[in-house]
Design a protein around this motif. Structure first.
Motif, PDB file in Angstrom:
ATOM      1  N   ASP A 157      16.659  -3.298 -24.493  1.00 17.65           N
ATOM      2  CA  ASP A 157      17.893  -3.343 -23.705  1.00 17.65           C
ATOM      3  C   ASP A 157      19.014  -2.680 -24.509  1.00 17.65           C
ATOM      4  N   PRO A 158      20.237  -2.555 -23.941  1.00 17.83           N
ATOM      5  CA  PRO A 158      21.327  -1.879 -24.654  1.00 17.83           C
ATOM      6  C   PRO A 158      21.703  -2.523 -25.982  1.00 17.83           C
ATOM      7  N   ASP A 159      21.366  -3.800 -26.177  1.00 17.74           N
ATOM      8  CA  ASP A 159      21.676  -4.481 -27.439  1.00 17.74           C
ATOM      9  C   ASP A 159      20.526  -4.425 -28.443  1.00 17.74           C
ATOM     10  N   GLY A 160      19.475  -3.681 -28.110  1.00 18.62           N
ATOM     11  CA  GLY A 160      18.354  -3.533 -29.023  1.00 18.62           C
ATOM     12  C   GLY A 160      17.315  -4.625 -28.934  1.00 18.62           C
ATOM     13  N   ARG A 161      17.461  -5.541 -27.976  1.00 17.18           N
ATOM     14  CA  ARG A 161      16.463  -6.592 -27.799  1.00 17.18           C
ATOM     15  C   ARG A 161      15.265  -6.038 -27.034  1.00 17.18           C
ATOM     16  N   ARG A 162      14.073  -6.548 -27.350  1.00 17.18           N
ATOM     17  CA  ARG A 162      12.892  -6.111 -26.609  1.00 17.18           C
ATOM     18  C   ARG A 162      13.046  -6.492 -25.145  1.00 17.18           C
ATOM     19  N   HIS A 163      12.673  -5.580 -24.266  1.00 17.08           N
ATOM     20  CA  HIS A 163      12.843  -5.812 -22.835  1.00 17.08           C
ATOM     21  C   HIS A 163      11.492  -5.827 -22.135  1.00 17.08           C
ATOM     22  N   MET A 164      10.903  -4.657 -21.921  1.00 19.61           N
ATOM     23  CA  MET A 164       9.663  -4.569 -21.161  1.00 19.61           C
ATOM     24  C   MET A 164       8.555  -3.899 -21.969  1.00 19.61           C
ATOM     25  N   ASP A 165       7.357  -4.455 -21.906  1.00 22.12           N
ATOM     26  CA  ASP A 165       6.146  -3.822 -22.417  1.00 22.12           C
ATOM     27  C   ASP A 165       5.176  -3.638 -21.254  1.00 22.12           C
ATOM     28  N   TYR A 166       4.613  -2.455 -21.134  1.00 22.62           N
ATOM     29  CA  TYR A 166       3.569  -2.221 -20.136  1.00 22.62           C
ATOM     30  C   TYR A 166       2.229  -2.570 -20.778  1.00 22.62           C
ATOM     31  N   VAL A 167       1.549  -3.558 -20.208  1.00 16.21           N
ATOM     32  CA  VAL A 167       0.331  -4.069 -20.846  1.00 16.21           C
ATOM     33  C   VAL A 167      -0.948  -3.667 -20.114  1.00 16.21           C
ATOM     34  N   LEU A 168      -0.860  -3.290 -18.840  1.00 15.12           N
ATOM     35  CA  LEU A 168      -2.064  -2.886 -18.102  1.00 15.12           C
ATOM     36  C   LEU A 168      -1.678  -2.001 -16.925  1.00 15.12           C
ATOM     37  N   ASP A 169      -2.264  -0.801 -16.870  1.00 13.90           N
ATOM     38  CA  ASP A 169      -2.066   0.108 -15.749  1.00 13.90           C
ATOM     39  C   ASP A 169      -3.124  -0.206 -14.688  1.00 13.90           C
ATOM     40  N   ARG A 170      -2.687  -0.556 -13.486  1.00 14.69           N
ATOM     41  CA  ARG A 170      -3.619  -0.910 -12.411  1.00 14.69           C
ATOM     42  C   ARG A 170      -3.869   0.240 -11.438  1.00 14.69           C
ATOM     43  N   GLY A 171      -3.363   1.420 -11.755  1.00 15.13           N
ATOM     44  CA  GLY A 171      -3.639   2.591 -10.941  1.00 15.13           C
ATOM     45  C   GLY A 171      -2.674   2.753  -9.782  1.00 15.13           C
ATOM     46  N   SER A 172      -2.950   3.757  -8.948  1.00 11.19           N
ATOM     47  CA  SER A 172      -2.089   4.036  -7.807  1.00 11.19           C
ATOM     48  C   SER A 172      -2.904   4.056  -6.523  1.00 11.19           C
ATOM     49  N   TYR A 173      -2.199   3.852  -5.401  1.00  9.12           N
ATOM     50  CA  TYR A 173      -2.856   3.636  -4.109  1.00  9.12           C
ATOM     51  C   TYR A 173      -2.130   4.425  -3.017  1.00  9.12           C
ATOM     52  N   ASP A 174      -2.913   4.835  -2.014  1.00 12.02           N
ATOM     53  CA  ASP A 174      -2.328   5.553  -0.877  1.00 12.02           C
ATOM     54  C   ASP A 174      -1.619   4.607   0.085  1.00 12.02           C
ATOM     55  N   ASP A 175      -1.928   3.318   0.036  1.00 14.75           N
ATOM     56  CA  ASP A 175      -1.240   2.332   0.854  1.00 14.75           C
ATOM     57  C   ASP A 175      -1.191   1.018   0.076  1.00 14.75           C
ATOM     58  N   MET A 176      -0.382   0.102   0.543  1.00 15.00           N
ATOM     59  CA  MET A 176      -0.234  -1.178  -0.125  1.00 15.00           C
ATOM     60  C   MET A 176      -1.531  -1.979  -0.045  1.00 15.00           C
ATOM     61  N   PRO A 177      -2.137  -2.352  -1.194  1.00 17.65           N
ATOM     62  CA  PRO A 177      -3.366  -3.161  -1.171  1.00 17.65           C
ATOM     63  C   PRO A 177      -3.014  -4.634  -0.970  1.00 17.65           C
ATOM     64  N   ILE A 178      -2.593  -4.975   0.220  1.00 19.99           N
ATOM     65  CA  ILE A 178      -1.968  -6.264   0.472  1.00 19.99           C
ATOM     66  C   ILE A 178      -2.895  -7.439   0.180  1.00 19.99           C
ATOM     67  N   GLU A 179      -4.158  -7.350   0.551  1.00 24.17           N
ATOM     68  CA  GLU A 179      -5.059  -8.485   0.344  1.00 24.17           C
ATOM     69  C   GLU A 179      -5.285  -8.736  -1.141  1.00 24.17           C
ATOM     70  N   THR A 180      -5.487  -7.663  -1.905  1.00 22.67           N
ATOM     71  CA  THR A 180      -5.665  -7.817  -3.351  1.00 22.67           C
ATOM     72  C   THR A 180      -4.400  -8.354  -3.998  1.00 22.67           C
ATOM     73  N   PHE A 181      -3.273  -7.796  -3.613  1.00 20.69           N
ATOM     74  CA  PHE A 181      -1.992  -8.230  -4.187  1.00 20.69           C
ATOM     75  C   PHE A 181      -1.746  -9.713  -3.889  1.00 20.69           C
ATOM     76  N   ALA A 182      -1.928 -10.111  -2.639  1.00 21.26           N
ATOM     77  CA  ALA A 182      -1.673 -11.498  -2.257  1.00 21.26           C
ATOM     78  C   ALA A 182      -2.598 -12.454  -3.018  1.00 21.26           C
ATOM     79  N   ALA A 183      -3.860 -12.072  -3.152  1.00 27.89           N
ATOM     80  CA  ALA A 183      -4.805 -12.911  -3.881  1.00 27.89           C
ATOM     81  C   ALA A 183      -4.411 -13.036  -5.352  1.00 27.89           C
ATOM     82  N   GLU A 184      -3.967 -11.928  -5.945  1.00 27.23           N
ATOM     83  CA  GLU A 184      -3.541 -11.949  -7.344  1.00 27.23           C
ATOM     84  C   GLU A 184      -2.294 -12.812  -7.532  1.00 27.23           C
ATOM     85  N   MET A 185      -1.369 -12.737  -6.588  1.00 22.93           N
ATOM     86  CA  MET A 185      -0.159 -13.548  -6.690  1.00 22.93           C
ATOM     87  C   MET A 185      -0.495 -15.037  -6.567  1.00 22.93           C
ATOM     88  N   ARG A 186      -1.391 -15.381  -5.649  1.00 26.50           N
ATOM     89  CA  ARG A 186      -1.790 -16.789  -5.510  1.00 26.50           C
ATOM     90  C   ARG A 186      -2.471 -17.286  -6.780  1.00 26.50           C
TER      91      ARG A 186
END
Length: 213
Positions: A169-198
């Protein structure tokens, strides 16, 4: 990019409804003229700041992820905003997909940590745009007002390099780390996303459903 990939990344879908009137109206208001890169940059900034980022609008109901609905919403979280940017890009003739990654947020609020039970944000979303012969990532999640309120450096986008969350962040504190790339999709994978959120965030999902019932 193959012809098939390009065609798929330009077509309207159930969620990326680039043919809809609200999406096309947004493009008419904000894209302007010029190259694909110039128009994509304008669409990025318009999407970033037109829809406030607010996790209180989190949910897994399918209608929350339809781009035309997102444009009418008072606020949204990262996934709907990334979908809406993809829809406006496709409507402008720019190939676009939805990308996902798991990120570790070192500056998450105590309330959010209580709800999700971790500092990892699973299935964080961004938009992947095909510009000048390459795919580049654009993250329209945090609007300028949000960034100012929480002292987060706003993300810029030049259409040439990836625009993803800053490591500090602007004060030098750690902000975000990307830990896993899940790829890209032509449309929203709603069923997978919803299951992962649950699976990962049962308390957050339950709270979001209770809020809207």
């Amino acid at each position: 990019m193959s012809e098939a990939d390009g065609n798929a990344a330009l077509q309207p879908t159930a969620f990326i409804d680039s043919q809809s009137e609200p999406v096309r109206d947004f493009v008419d208001r904000h894209a302007g003229t010029g190259s694909d890169r110039e128009r994509a940059i304008r669409l990025y900034y318009a999407m970033r700041d037109a829809i406030p980022y607010d996790m209180r609008h989190f949910g897994i109901e399918p209608h929350l992820f339809v781009a035309s609905n997102v444009l009418a919403a008072p606020a949204a979280f990262c996934v709907p905003k990334a979908i809406a940017l993809a829809a406006t890009a496709r409507a402008a003739g720019i190939p676009a997909r939805i990308g996902f990654a798991d990120v570790r947020n070192h500056l998450s609020t105590p309330r959010m940590l209580e709800l999700i039970g971790t500092d990892v944000f699973y299935w964080h979303a961004f938009t992947v745009l095909h510009l000048d012969g390459q795919w580049v990532k654009a993250t329209p999640a945090f609007d300028l007002a949000f960034c100012r309120k929480f002292n987060v450096k706003p993300l810029d986008f030049d259409g040439r390099s990836d625009s993803i969350f800053h490591e500090f962040d602007p004060d030098g504190r750690r902000h975000m780390d990307y830990v896993l790339d899940r790829g890209s999709y032509d449309d929203m994978p709603i069923e997978t996303f919803a299951a992962e959120m649950r699976s990962h965030y049962p308390r957050l999902v339950a709270a979001s459903i209770a809020e809207r019932t």
